[in-house]
Enzyme design. Structure first.
Site, PDB file in Angstrom:
ATOM      1  N   TYR A  24      -1.957  -1.375  10.427  1.00 11.56           N
ATOM      2  CA  TYR A  24      -2.479  -0.822   8.961  1.00 11.56           C
ATOM      3  C   TYR A  24      -0.908  -0.691   8.462  1.00 11.56           C
ATOM      4  O   TYR A  24      -0.043  -1.815   7.006  1.00 11.56           O
ATOM      5  CB  TYR A  24      -3.225  -0.080   8.227  1.00 11.56           C
ATOM      6  CG  TYR A  24      -3.346  -0.720   6.980  1.00 11.56           C
ATOM      7  CD1 TYR A  24      -4.089  -2.088   6.279  1.00 11.56           C
ATOM      8  CD2 TYR A  24      -2.868   0.587   5.784  1.00 11.56           C
ATOM      9  CE1 TYR A  24      -4.295  -2.519   4.817  1.00 11.56           C
ATOM     10  CE2 TYR A  24      -3.277   0.034   4.485  1.00 11.56           C
ATOM     11  CZ  TYR A  24      -3.832  -1.036   4.358  1.00 11.56           C
ATOM     12  OH  TYR A  24      -4.294  -1.067   3.385  1.00 11.56           O
TER      13      TYR A  24
ATOM     14  N   SER B 177       1.299  -1.099   0.060  1.00 12.86           N
ATOM     15  CA  SER B 177      -0.315   0.060   0.087  1.00 12.86           C
ATOM     16  C   SER B 177       0.729   0.960  -0.275  1.00 12.86           C
ATOM     17  O   SER B 177       2.013   1.066   0.669  1.00 12.86           O
ATOM     18  CB  SER B 177      -1.009  -0.378   0.887  1.00 12.86           C
ATOM     19  OG  SER B 177      -1.373   1.128   0.872  1.00 12.86           O
TER      20      SER B 177
END
Length: 254
Positions: free
Chosen positions: A158, A145
């Site tokens: 995350y 990501s």
């Protein structure tokens, strides 16, 4: 490249029951690959398998919990019994837990790290063990990501997990290159999926979009090109690369 340039290849896609994983599986199948589609719940996988079979593709649904190493091993073994050795892994399973850092629970933190970082490693390990055994090399594509390189507020676990996936990609590329295994990764930006669609249509979501370089968010199909590059022969001399597909978000800085 021909439309079926992956014909004869076996691709394993984790987290395939929704979102990016669903699109990845469709894209690889349309390129000619046999596809094992893995997730914790197989109900939606059966639906995806039927969609792939509707254009004469071949799909094998299998249950895999990436937080359970035995489940990973059993799923990879079942996939190879059904479709032969895995040539391409799309290591896609991921979760998040929005919370201020001062109040995130240990349970939520562990869930994100176990799924996104630890789980991704042991899936890669299981597939690499097979690739090394068969001696033909292969492609491992880790889905990280933009959060690997920039802060997403109130999403600490995350961000940490995706930074781990990015560094894991580099480390595995260094170790497994001798076995003709190319390990590369994709850092997607903001992509619309079924899970977050409502947010992007809300006022906070619309305000965030206006702050993005291109004043837009992407669709899963925007990742098709880089996925096919990394899955196919065009990436045979790429190893340890992380590719941002984020409409300029990373280039903009922090």
């Amino acid at each position: 490249m021909t439309p079926t340039f992956l014909e004869g290849k076996h691709a394993l896609v984790t987290g395939a029951s929704s979102g990016l994983g669903w699109q990845f599986a469709l894209t690889l199948a349309r390129a000619g690959a046999k596809v094992t589609i893995a997730a914790r719940s197989t109900d939606k996988l059966e639906e995806l398998a039927k969609e792939i079979e509707s254009f004469d593709g071949r799909a094998f649904p299998v249950r895999m919990d990436v937080c359970d190493n035995l489940s990973i091993q059993e799923a990879v073994a079942a996939a190879e019994t059904e479709l032969g050795p895995v040539n391409i892994l799309v290591n896609n399973s991921g979760v998040s837990a929005l919370s201020p850092s001062e109040s995130i629970s240990e349970e939520d933190f562990d869930k994100v790290m176990d799924t996104n970082a630890k789980g991704a490693f042991f899936v890669a390990q299981a597939v690499a063990q097979s690739m090394i055994k068969h001696g033909h090399g292969g492609k491992i594509i880790n889905i990280a990501s933009v959060a690997a390189n920039r802060v997403l507020r109130q999403n600490i676990a995350y961000c940490m997990s995706k930074a781990a996936v990015q560094h894991m990609t580099l480390a595995l590329a260094d170790e497994w290159g001798r076995y003709k295994i190319q390990v590369n990764g994709i850092n997607p930006g903001y992509i619309v999926t079924g899970i977050n669609r409502d947010y992007w249509e809300s006022e906070p979501g619309k305000k965030l979009i206006q702050k993005l370089p291109g004043r837009r968010v992407g669709d899963p199909e925007h990742l098709d090109g880089v996925l096919l590059l990394l899955a196919g022969p065009g990436s045979d001399f790429m190893n340890g690369s992380m590719i941002e597909v984020d409409d300029g978000l990373t280039a903009r800085g922090f």
